[in-house]
Design a protein around this motif. Sequence first.
Motif, PDB file in Angstrom:
ATOM      1  N   ILE A  18       0.745  -1.073  -0.173  1.00 59.50           N
ATOM      2  CA  ILE A  18      -0.032   0.076   0.042  1.00 59.50           C
ATOM      3  C   ILE A  18       0.770   1.404   0.046  1.00 59.50           C
ATOM      4  N   GLN A  19       0.469   2.172  -1.026  1.00 59.06           N
ATOM      5  CA  GLN A  19       1.440   3.357  -1.029  1.00 59.06           C
ATOM      6  C   GLN A  19       0.288   4.632  -0.908  1.00 59.06           C
ATOM      7  N   VAL A  20       0.912   5.694  -0.569  1.00 59.21           N
ATOM      8  CA  VAL A  20       0.281   7.028  -0.271  1.00 59.21           C
ATOM      9  C   VAL A  20      -0.426   7.254  -2.013  1.00 59.21           C
ATOM     10  N   VAL A  21       0.732   7.170  -2.935  1.00 54.12           N
ATOM     11  CA  VAL A  21       0.025   7.507  -4.341  1.00 54.12           C
ATOM     12  C   VAL A  21       0.378   5.991  -4.846  1.00 54.12           C
ATOM     13  N   PRO A  22      -0.619   5.133  -5.501  1.00 58.90           N
ATOM     14  CA  PRO A  22      -1.977   5.716  -5.576  1.00 58.90           C
ATOM     15  C   PRO A  22      -3.073   5.530  -4.550  1.00 58.90           C
ATOM     16  N   HIS A  23      -2.829   4.857  -3.559  1.00 60.05           N
ATOM     17  CA  HIS A  23      -3.924   4.346  -2.975  1.00 60.05           C
ATOM     18  C   HIS A  23      -4.532   5.299  -1.915  1.00 60.05           C
ATOM     19  N   ILE A  24      -3.620   6.170  -1.147  1.00 58.77           N
ATOM     20  CA  ILE A  24      -4.424   7.108  -0.454  1.00 58.77           C
ATOM     21  C   ILE A  24      -5.026   8.090  -1.289  1.00 58.77           C
ATOM     22  N   THR A  25      -4.301   8.633  -2.371  1.00 64.48           N
ATOM     23  CA  THR A  25      -4.731   9.844  -3.128  1.00 64.48           C
ATOM     24  C   THR A  25      -6.102   9.145  -4.016  1.00 64.48           C
ATOM     25  N   ASP A  26      -6.041   8.207  -4.480  1.00 60.63           N
ATOM     26  CA  ASP A  26      -7.337   7.475  -5.172  1.00 60.63           C
ATOM     27  C   ASP A  26      -8.564   7.672  -4.242  1.00 60.63           C
ATOM     28  N   GLY A  39     -25.727  13.357  -4.783  1.00 61.95           N
ATOM     29  CA  GLY A  39     -26.942  14.197  -5.013  1.00 61.95           C
ATOM     30  C   GLY A  39     -26.900  15.021  -6.499  1.00 61.95           C
ATOM     31  N   ALA A  40     -27.977  15.675  -6.342  1.00 62.40           N
ATOM     32  CA  ALA A  40     -27.896  16.650  -7.781  1.00 62.40           C
ATOM     33  C   ALA A  40     -27.504  17.889  -7.335  1.00 62.40           C
ATOM     34  N   TYR A  41     -26.101  18.135  -7.122  1.00 60.60           N
ATOM     35  CA  TYR A  41     -25.498  19.228  -6.880  1.00 60.60           C
ATOM     36  C   TYR A  41     -25.012  19.829  -8.095  1.00 60.60           C
ATOM     37  N   ASP A  42     -25.208  21.385  -8.271  1.00 63.94           N
ATOM     38  CA  ASP A  42     -24.526  22.294  -9.149  1.00 63.94           C
ATOM     39  C   ASP A  42     -22.965  22.162  -9.074  1.00 63.94           C
ATOM     40  N   PHE A  43     -22.392  22.417  -7.725  1.00 61.26           N
ATOM     41  CA  PHE A  43     -21.152  22.467  -7.665  1.00 61.26           C
ATOM     42  C   PHE A  43     -20.998  21.656  -6.346  1.00 61.26           C
ATOM     43  N   ILE A  44     -19.819  20.900  -6.367  1.00 61.77           N
ATOM     44  CA  ILE A  44     -19.016  20.543  -5.011  1.00 61.77           C
ATOM     45  C   ILE A  44     -17.968  21.408  -4.627  1.00 61.77           C
ATOM     46  N   ILE A  45     -17.943  22.001  -3.512  1.00 64.72           N
ATOM     47  CA  ILE A  45     -16.727  22.636  -2.995  1.00 64.72           C
ATOM     48  C   ILE A  45     -16.044  21.977  -2.074  1.00 64.72           C
ATOM     49  N   THR A  46     -14.752  21.808  -2.244  1.00 63.18           N
ATOM     50  CA  THR A  46     -14.018  20.915  -1.235  1.00 63.18           C
ATOM     51  C   THR A  46     -12.991  21.880  -0.890  1.00 63.18           C
ATOM     52  N   GLU A  47     -13.053  21.915   0.510  1.00 60.48           N
ATOM     53  CA  GLU A  47     -11.685  22.863   1.086  1.00 60.48           C
ATOM     54  C   GLU A  47     -10.436  21.785   1.315  1.00 60.48           C
ATOM     55  N   ILE A  48      -9.295  22.124   0.950  1.00 62.65           N
ATOM     56  CA  ILE A  48      -8.128  21.526   1.683  1.00 62.65           C
ATOM     57  C   ILE A  48      -7.482  22.647   2.499  1.00 62.65           C
ATOM     58  N   GLY A  49      -7.621  22.211   3.730  1.00 58.20           N
ATOM     59  CA  GLY A  49      -7.015  23.207   4.814  1.00 58.20           C
ATOM     60  C   GLY A  49      -5.437  23.086   4.894  1.00 58.20           C
ATOM     61  N   GLY A  50      -4.969  24.048   5.582  1.00 59.94           N
ATOM     62  CA  GLY A  50      -3.509  23.625   6.044  1.00 59.94           C
ATOM     63  C   GLY A  50      -2.715  24.872   5.205  1.00 59.94           C
ATOM     64  N   THR A  51      -1.476  24.668   5.472  1.00 60.61           N
ATOM     65  CA  THR A  51      -0.269  25.334   4.925  1.00 60.61           C
ATOM     66  C   THR A  51       0.146  24.641   3.641  1.00 60.61           C
ATOM     67  N   GLY A  53       2.946  23.240   1.516  1.00 60.63           N
ATOM     68  CA  GLY A  53       4.116  22.640   1.796  1.00 60.63           C
ATOM     69  C   GLY A  53       4.289  21.751   3.043  1.00 60.63           C
ATOM     70  N   ASP A  54       3.092  21.658   3.718  1.00 58.92           N
ATOM     71  CA  ASP A  54       3.229  20.811   5.108  1.00 58.92           C
ATOM     72  C   ASP A  54       2.809  19.360   4.542  1.00 58.92           C
ATOM     73  N   ILE A  55       3.582  18.665   5.364  1.00 63.27           N
ATOM     74  CA  ILE A  55       3.807  17.165   4.814  1.00 63.27           C
ATOM     75  C   ILE A  55       2.110  16.285   4.933  1.00 63.27           C
ATOM     76  N   GLU A  56       1.647  17.074   6.090  1.00 64.30           N
ATOM     77  CA  GLU A  56       0.295  16.585   6.119  1.00 64.30           C
ATOM     78  C   GLU A  56      -0.649  16.673   5.041  1.00 64.30           C
ATOM     79  N   SER A  57      -0.522  17.805   4.356  1.00 70.40           N
ATOM     80  CA  SER A  57      -1.536  18.078   3.299  1.00 70.40           C
ATOM     81  C   SER A  57      -1.010  17.634   1.950  1.00 70.40           C
ATOM     82  N   ALA A  58       0.119  16.890   1.859  1.00 68.67           N
ATOM     83  CA  ALA A  58       0.951  16.345   0.448  1.00 68.67           C
ATOM     84  C   ALA A  58       0.043  15.244  -0.155  1.00 68.67           C
ATOM     85  N   PRO A  59      -0.718  14.215   0.638  1.00 66.35           N
ATOM     86  CA  PRO A  59      -1.719  13.378  -0.175  1.00 66.35           C
ATOM     87  C   PRO A  59      -2.829  14.296  -0.924  1.00 66.35           C
TER      88      PRO A  59
END
Length: 174
Positions: A18-26, A39-51, A53-59
């Motif tokens: 198991i690897q971060v790429v592709p398993h976690i990213t997928d 659902g029948a949505y016009d838009f999906i807004i997805t927030e990727i929080g954090g800073t 360059g932080d390692i936690e947000s890399a995937p």
Amino acid sequence: YKAVIDRERRGDYLGKTIQVVPHITDEIKRRIRLSAAEGAYDFIITEIGGTIGDIESAPFMEAIRQLRWQLGRNAVCVHLTYVPYLKAADELKTKPTQHSVKELQSMGIQPDILVLRTERHLDDSLRMKVASFCNVDLECVVQSEDMPSIYEVPVNMQRQGLDAAILRKIGIPV
């Protein structure tokens, strides 16, 4: 991570590593798409929080980069950055925004729209500077200025044309 580990323990990956790429990213992409399919949505807004360059947000950044590539014009990247005001110099500083965008670009993500979080009003010359250094259209540089009420913030961004800029980027008539 837990969903991927559970699938691995069930044998869904046939004993492969198991690897971060592709398993976690997928899995991240799957969950974003799943919310759209439910659902029948016009838009999906997805927030990727954090800073950036932080390692936690890399995937998450890698998943968004891939998803953006897969969705093409059906995806818009809106990047929120902070433009600090230095009282001693009586100056707004754009370098943190420029640096943040360069970090995003180094990950393969080009923001379509920049929302500049600020305590002070940004004049057009500062917005032009940011647009120029960050490879973003001037109409796509919007400020999120401190307002007397939090409810005025989205109204103010709509006044600046954020909604119209997003629609144009997606190819929907304004």
